[in-house]
Design a protein around this motif. Sequence first.
Motif, PDB file in Angstrom:
ATOM      1  N   ALA A   1       1.177   6.119   4.580  1.00 33.73           N
ATOM      2  CA  ALA A   1       0.953   4.815   3.959  1.00 33.73           C
ATOM      3  C   ALA A   1      -0.244   4.076   4.555  1.00 33.73           C
ATOM      4  O   ALA A   1      -0.704   3.083   3.980  1.00 33.73           O
ATOM      5  CB  ALA A   1       2.203   3.957   4.093  1.00 33.73           C
TER       6      ALA A   1
ATOM      7  N   ALA B   1       5.129   2.032   1.205  1.00 34.24           N
ATOM      8  CA  ALA B   1       5.466   3.297   1.864  1.00 34.24           C
ATOM      9  C   ALA B   1       6.730   3.870   1.240  1.00 34.24           C
ATOM     10  O   ALA B   1       7.568   3.132   0.725  1.00 34.24           O
ATOM     11  CB  ALA B   1       5.661   3.088   3.366  1.00 34.24           C
TER      12      ALA B   1
ATOM     13  N   LEU C   1      10.271   5.086   8.726  1.00 33.52           N
ATOM     14  CA  LEU C   1       8.813   4.984   8.672  1.00 33.52           C
ATOM     15  C   LEU C   1       8.139   5.987   9.600  1.00 33.52           C
ATOM     16  O   LEU C   1       7.035   6.452   9.335  1.00 33.52           O
ATOM     17  CB  LEU C   1       8.371   3.571   9.048  1.00 33.52           C
ATOM     18  CG  LEU C   1       8.627   2.472   8.021  1.00 33.52           C
ATOM     19  CD1 LEU C   1       8.435   1.101   8.658  1.00 33.52           C
ATOM     20  CD2 LEU C   1       7.709   2.645   6.824  1.00 33.52           C
TER      21      LEU C   1
ATOM     22  N   ARG D   1      11.340   3.445  -1.631  1.00 33.22           N
ATOM     23  CA  ARG D   1      10.017   2.816  -1.595  1.00 33.22           C
ATOM     24  C   ARG D   1      10.154   1.411  -1.024  1.00 33.22           C
ATOM     25  O   ARG D   1      11.000   0.634  -1.471  1.00 33.22           O
ATOM     26  CB  ARG D   1       9.399   2.768  -2.996  1.00 33.22           C
ATOM     27  CG  ARG D   1       8.993   4.139  -3.517  1.00 33.22           C
ATOM     28  CD  ARG D   1       8.207   4.018  -4.815  1.00 33.22           C
ATOM     29  NE  ARG D   1       6.985   3.224  -4.666  1.00 33.22           N
ATOM     30  CZ  ARG D   1       5.838   3.696  -4.168  1.00 33.22           C
ATOM     31  NH1 ARG D   1       5.764   4.953  -3.760  1.00 33.22           N
ATOM     32  NH2 ARG D   1       4.777   2.916  -4.084  1.00 33.22           N
TER      33      ARG D   1
ATOM     34  N   SER E   1       5.999   8.868   7.243  1.00 32.80           N
ATOM     35  CA  SER E   1       5.823   7.963   6.112  1.00 32.80           C
ATOM     36  C   SER E   1       4.778   6.897   6.426  1.00 32.80           C
ATOM     37  O   SER E   1       3.943   6.555   5.582  1.00 32.80           O
ATOM     38  CB  SER E   1       7.161   7.299   5.775  1.00 32.80           C
ATOM     39  OG  SER E   1       7.007   6.219   4.894  1.00 32.80           O
ATOM     40  N   ALA E   2       4.817   6.369   7.653  1.00 28.52           N
ATOM     41  CA  ALA E   2       3.870   5.331   8.048  1.00 28.52           C
ATOM     42  C   ALA E   2       2.444   5.852   8.049  1.00 28.52           C
ATOM     43  O   ALA E   2       1.510   5.163   7.617  1.00 28.52           O
ATOM     44  CB  ALA E   2       4.241   4.789   9.422  1.00 28.52           C
TER      45      ALA E   2
END
Length: 484
Positions: A333, A383, A296, A367, A329-330
Amino acid sequence: MTTERPARRSAKTSLLLALTAAAAFGGFAATWVRETLQTPALAASAPVAAPMVAALPNAVDGQAMPSLAPMLKKVTPAVVSVHTKQRVRVNTPFGDDPMFRRIFGIPEERISESLGSGVIVDAQRGLVLTNHHVIEGADDVSITLSDGRTLQAEFVGSDPDTDVALMRIPAERLAAVTLADSDRLLVGDFVVAVGNPFGVGQTVTSGIVSAVGRSGLPGLGFQNFIQTDASINPGNSGGALVNLRGELVGINTASFNPRGSMAGNIGLGFAIPSDLARSVMEQLLANNGVVRRGALGIDSQTVDARIAQGLGLSEARGAVVTRVYPGSSAAAAGLREGDVILGANGQRIDNSDALRNFQGLQPVNTRVSLEVRRDGKPLTIAATLREQPREIAGAGLDPRLTGATFAELPESLRRQNVTGVLVDDVARGSRAARNGLRKGDVILAGSIGDFGDLGGFRANFANPPSELVLRVWRNGQQGNLLMQ
């Protein structure tokens, strides 16, 4: 006195008749229970599904006698013995002086040998799964098949953090075990462990599944273990855990025994699920022997009672986000600092270790659906995990670190509550070497600010300090190094 004797004799006779009748009824009842328990398979009129393995005999000497032999006849040819050799440098009090070595007969190196087990999972390609710790550091690996043949093994790749390794042997007259869907395994299912403990030859132990999805064991890496009470002894590591159909449900990896082997088997054996082993194997084949993990890109902290009260949570559970790295990624998202992650893909997240363990078992581009509490309100965030760098060159962080390469800590160290980054290599004569850094050092902290992993270490160099001091752990001792 004479009038009492007939009454006593009558009472004794009645008691004797009652005991005789009870014994007769007990014998009848025991016979009825035994026959009732033994006969339904023969007497059932409903159609019975055809067995998935060779038919077992109905009875031996009049007694029902099930056997695992037909299943094991199919499985055991695919379970192999793994023999490793490693050249180990022999240190002496006299250093490397060849004269002292010659006088006292001290060799420069010795050969260390060990035994383990493995499982052939692809007969056409000669692929063998085992544990990383079975072949770790080996200079030579050979495989002995159940028919006595010994073959040289080619190392394909391994993943220390899940303890999975993959080898290849010549694909000639091999037998393989079919990989089952370990997600369908239930507590109470019967399983059989096959391996080569102590080098005495193949052995078989049986038991049941005690738990699935087990994690939190000290000293091990990313964890999603099958727990079983089937005996897993030294040398069983890398062997097969199969169901009663002879399908591979796990790779035996460890037994938990605080007193060591002297205490015997205490029913706590652990195996890597076949689904995880398959995923790691496919990555090792596709990525030149390495595993690419998704993450993440956050720092998190376990929610304790104080944090729960401050965030208005009803219970002290979950992982609170303390930092979101740019470009992660976090960040993409929409995760924010202060968000509390309680679940991921339906899996309960109780603390920051559970969140890290979940991420560590996911491939790149996975995912995930996160169950989040933000300002006390439930929220679902989707995410896509991105790959984090496996290592970073020091020169790209700060000129004072030129010549050093930094990497993530092995997960086994993290399980011992060590945080930081690993000094993976230091070039001889480099600036980092002159500053005192050594290969194998662990950077625990520094004047750059707080960090828990490689991503945080890198992010903190966005604004390098004028004076760079690193807190280093080396051979069990800590000290500060000034980078000049």
